[in-house]
Design a protein around this motif. Structure first.
Motif: not given
Length: 294
Positions: A157-166, A216-222, A225-228, A251-252
């Motif tokens: 689920a976290a990977l799906g979220e990370a892709f979407q945030l990207t 930049a702040a939103l990239v760091a947050r995303t 999520v990839y690390r999770r 995607y990263q």
């Protein structure tokens, strides 16, 4: 009458046309998993197109209702003679996919018809779960796991979220053109950014340092999520890890390109260069002892 083989082939073409980064990663999947992956992508893309690119004069809400009736037929075991739904029905049956994941996805698609922005990440979570997290959960039975599936579910689920945030970061300009803003407004406001400023930059092709700092702040947050998500890769069956690892790195890489372009996502679409994509895929294939698949 559409053949099942032909239906899967059509889904593959949809994936190749619209999801180039993801499609490249799917070429590293074992043979049994690739058709199902294309079928799931084909269904998601079909729904997405009804909302994002409706036919002139059409009613997206009515179109989604019709799509939901087709989904009812899929789960009733009598899919319509449509390539996407024939392939989806076979995938659902073969992997025992749960209906509630598809219902959550359609709920998020309907949100796109009425919700134009989200104040906070907490507000965005409902949309992101249905539009992205459930995709990761749908894929788990297809990819297979070496642990009980529920142990791998949070990472999927976290990977799906990370892709979407990207995607939200990469596509903010295109989303504004459709009247939507997925970047939480409270997060933007902390940097002096609002929809009006983003639209002004978009319309005039201008770059603003306030926008760059917010992104930049939103990239760091995303990236967090990839690390999770990353610890979930070893929980997959060995033959599926190269595909997911490739998708994660690519995607990263979109985030890397956003940074490299100084967060200028409003005047041009950021993408990972094709040679870089091919290199990443080849490295993961070689590391897993896989043969490149067409």
């Amino acid at each position: 009458m559409t053949s099942l083989r032909g239906a899967y082939r059509d889904c593959r073409r949809i994936n190749a046309r619209y999801g180039k980064t993801f499609f490249l990663a799917t070429r590293l999947l074992p043979g049994h998993a690739r058709p199902a992956t294309h079928a799931l992508y084909g269904f998601a893309r079909t729904a997405d197109e009804l909302v994002d690119n409706p036919e002139p004069g059409s009613d997206p809400e009515a179109a989604l209702a019709a799509l939901e009736r087709r989904l009812d037929a899929v789960f009733a075991g009598s899919p319509p003679d449509d390539p996407v739904f024939l392939a989806l029905a076979d995938t659902v049956r073969r992997y025992g996919l749960e209906r509630d994941l598809f219902d959550a996805f359609l709920h998020s698609m309907r949100m796109d018809l009425t919700v134009t922005e989200y104040p906070t990440f907490a507000d965005l979570d409902e949309y992101t779960y249905g539009s992205a997290c459930v995709i990761g959960l749908q894929m788990l039975p297809v990819l297979g796991t070496v642990v009980p599936r529920e142990e791998a579910a949070p990472s999927a689920a976290a990977l799906g979220e990370a892709f979407q945030l990207t995607n939200f970061l990469r596509d903010v300009g295109e989303d504004l053109d459709r009247g939507r803003l997925y970047l939480p407004t409270a997060e933007l406001a902390a940097f002096g950014v609002d929809r009006a400023l983003l639209s002004w930059c978009r319309e005039r092709g201008r770059h603003d340092r306030r926008v760059a700092r917010a992104l930049a702040a939103l990239v760091a947050r995303t990236r967090a999520v990839y690390r999770r998500a990353e610890p979930g890769i070893p929980l997959l069956r060995k033959e599926s890890r190269a595909c997911v690892g490739t998708a994660l790195v690519l995607y990263q890489g979109i985030l890397d390109e956003i940074v490299r372009r100084d967060y200028d996502v409003l005047t041009r679409r950021v993408k990972v260069p094709l040679p870089r994509r091919l290199t990443v895929a080849a490295v993961h294939a070689a590391g897993s002892g896989l043969r490149w698949r067409s």
